[in-house]
Scaffold this motif. Structure first.
Motif, PDB file in Angstrom:
ATOM      1  N   SER A   1       2.997   1.479  -3.555  1.00  0.00           N
ATOM      2  CA  SER A   1       1.349   2.324  -4.447  1.00  0.00           C
ATOM      3  C   SER A   1       1.263   3.922  -4.047  1.00  0.00           C
ATOM      4  O   SER A   1       1.211   4.483  -4.746  1.00  0.00           O
ATOM      5  N   GLU A   2       0.871   3.939  -2.897  1.00  0.00           N
ATOM      6  CA  GLU A   2       0.906   5.552  -2.432  1.00  0.00           C
ATOM      7  C   GLU A   2       1.971   6.432  -2.787  1.00  0.00           C
ATOM      8  O   GLU A   2       1.576   7.323  -3.709  1.00  0.00           O
TER       9      GLU A   2
ATOM     10  N   ARG B   1       1.076  -1.159  -0.064  1.00  0.00           N
ATOM     11  CA  ARG B   1       0.349  -0.401   0.028  1.00  0.00           C
ATOM     12  C   ARG B   1       0.943   1.559   0.004  1.00  0.00           C
ATOM     13  O   ARG B   1       0.307   2.402  -0.941  1.00  0.00           O
TER      14      ARG B   1
ATOM     15  N   VAL C   1       3.523  10.026  -8.976  1.00  0.00           N
ATOM     16  CA  VAL C   1       3.287  10.294 -10.772  1.00  0.00           C
ATOM     17  C   VAL C   1       2.352  11.652 -10.727  1.00  0.00           C
ATOM     18  O   VAL C   1       2.448  12.352 -11.583  1.00  0.00           O
ATOM     19  N   ILE C   2       1.853  11.730  -9.559  1.00  0.00           N
ATOM     20  CA  ILE C   2       1.199  13.324  -9.484  1.00  0.00           C
ATOM     21  C   ILE C   2       1.745  14.623  -9.661  1.00  0.00           C
ATOM     22  O   ILE C   2       1.873  15.076 -10.121  1.00  0.00           O
TER      23      ILE C   2
ATOM     24  N   VAL D   1       4.031   5.797  -5.368  1.00  0.00           N
ATOM     25  CA  VAL D   1       3.547   5.372  -6.988  1.00  0.00           C
ATOM     26  C   VAL D   1       2.883   6.343  -7.842  1.00  0.00           C
ATOM     27  O   VAL D   1       2.925   7.436  -7.986  1.00  0.00           O
ATOM     28  N   ARG D   2       1.798   6.742  -6.653  1.00  0.00           N
ATOM     29  CA  ARG D   2       0.616   7.475  -7.108  1.00  0.00           C
ATOM     30  C   ARG D   2       1.426   8.841  -6.695  1.00  0.00           C
ATOM     31  O   ARG D   2       0.740   9.641  -8.164  1.00  0.00           O
ATOM     32  N   THR D   3       1.849   9.575  -6.119  1.00  0.00           N
ATOM     33  CA  THR D   3       2.036  10.563  -5.157  1.00  0.00           C
ATOM     34  C   THR D   3       3.318  11.068  -6.773  1.00  0.00           C
ATOM     35  O   THR D   3       3.519  12.386  -7.060  1.00  0.00           O
TER      36      THR D   3
END
Length: 246
Positions: free
Chosen positions: A94-95, A91, A101-102, A97-99
């Protein structure tokens, strides 16, 4: 023999007198009692040892079973802990990576905006030249009614020369039921005059913090920029009150 009337007559028997016989009988009875007691004791002792051995064996078996159950429970707890840790790591990854990417998307957008900004400065279109009010950002500080502001005023030209002039910055809204207009100098310590001095060749950035008074509800920002000189230009622009999160 004269019988007495009214009394019951019993037959009499002569028994030999043997004092040792009674003693022998008593001794035998006592011996049998002792043998019975000893036998009962030995039997009880034997059964007790047997039951004790069974209890010890059962206790040892239960100890082994408890130890095995404890080891199984500990193994299961460790597996659950590993699964939870793995889920948290996944998790978190994933967070992250998402951060990331943003953040990359935001950086790309900022770079594209900067490229467009400089392209506009150096190669303006025919109908978009001279003094121009660029971007305006109002950003929340998270502290009550305090905000950060950043305004860009720019000169679009193919041959840039020093530009002078002033900018008027007003916040229009309502105080209760009454309309109210505030000058930037009324709400910001960074500004001392209604007309803010402009002097730049390519662009000028005006930034600082402003604090709105209690009860004031902002609706829009009205800007007026004016260049000085013989080819004086006046530019006006309105922005709705839109606050960005920091």
């Amino acid at each position: 023999m004269v019988a007495v009337k009214g009394s019951k007559q019993y037959k009499m028997r002569v028994v030999p007198y043997r004092p040792l016989y009674a003693v022998t009988i008593a001794a035998v009875v006592v011996a049998l009692f002792i043998v019975a007691v000893l036998g009962t004791y030995q039997y009880g002792n034997y059964k007790g040892r047997e039951l004790q051995a069974e209890a010890i064996a059962e206790r040892d078996s239960l100890r082994v079973e408890v130890r095995e159950q404890t080891e199984d429970a500990e193994r299961l707890r460790q597996e659950v802990a590993n699964l939870k840790l793995g889920a948290q790591v996944d998790r978190k990854a994933s967070e992250d990576v998402r951060t990331e990417v943003i953040d990359l998307k935001n950086k790309v957008a900022e770079l594209q905006e900067v490229i467009s900004f400089y392209k506009g400065l150096m190669s303006p279109t025919a109908n978009k030249r001279g003094l121009t009010i660029g971007s305006l950002n109002v950003i929340s500080t998270g502290a009550g009614r305090r905000y950060e502001y950043k305004l860009v005023v720019q000169q679009l030209a193919t041959n840039h020369k020093m530009l002078s002039g002033f900018l008027n910055f007003k916040i229009v809204g309502r105080q209760g039921e009454l309309p109210m207009t505030l000058s930037l100098k009324d709400v910001s310590d960074n500004v001392s005059y209604d007309n803010i001095k402009l002097r730049f060749k390519y662009f000028q950035t005006l930034e600082g913090q402003l604090v709105l008074p209690d009860g004031f509800e902002p609706q829009r920002i009205e800007l007026l920029a004016k260049s000085s000189g013989k080819d004086s230009v006046t530019v006006e622009k309105k922005f709705g009150w839109l606050v960005q999160e920091s």
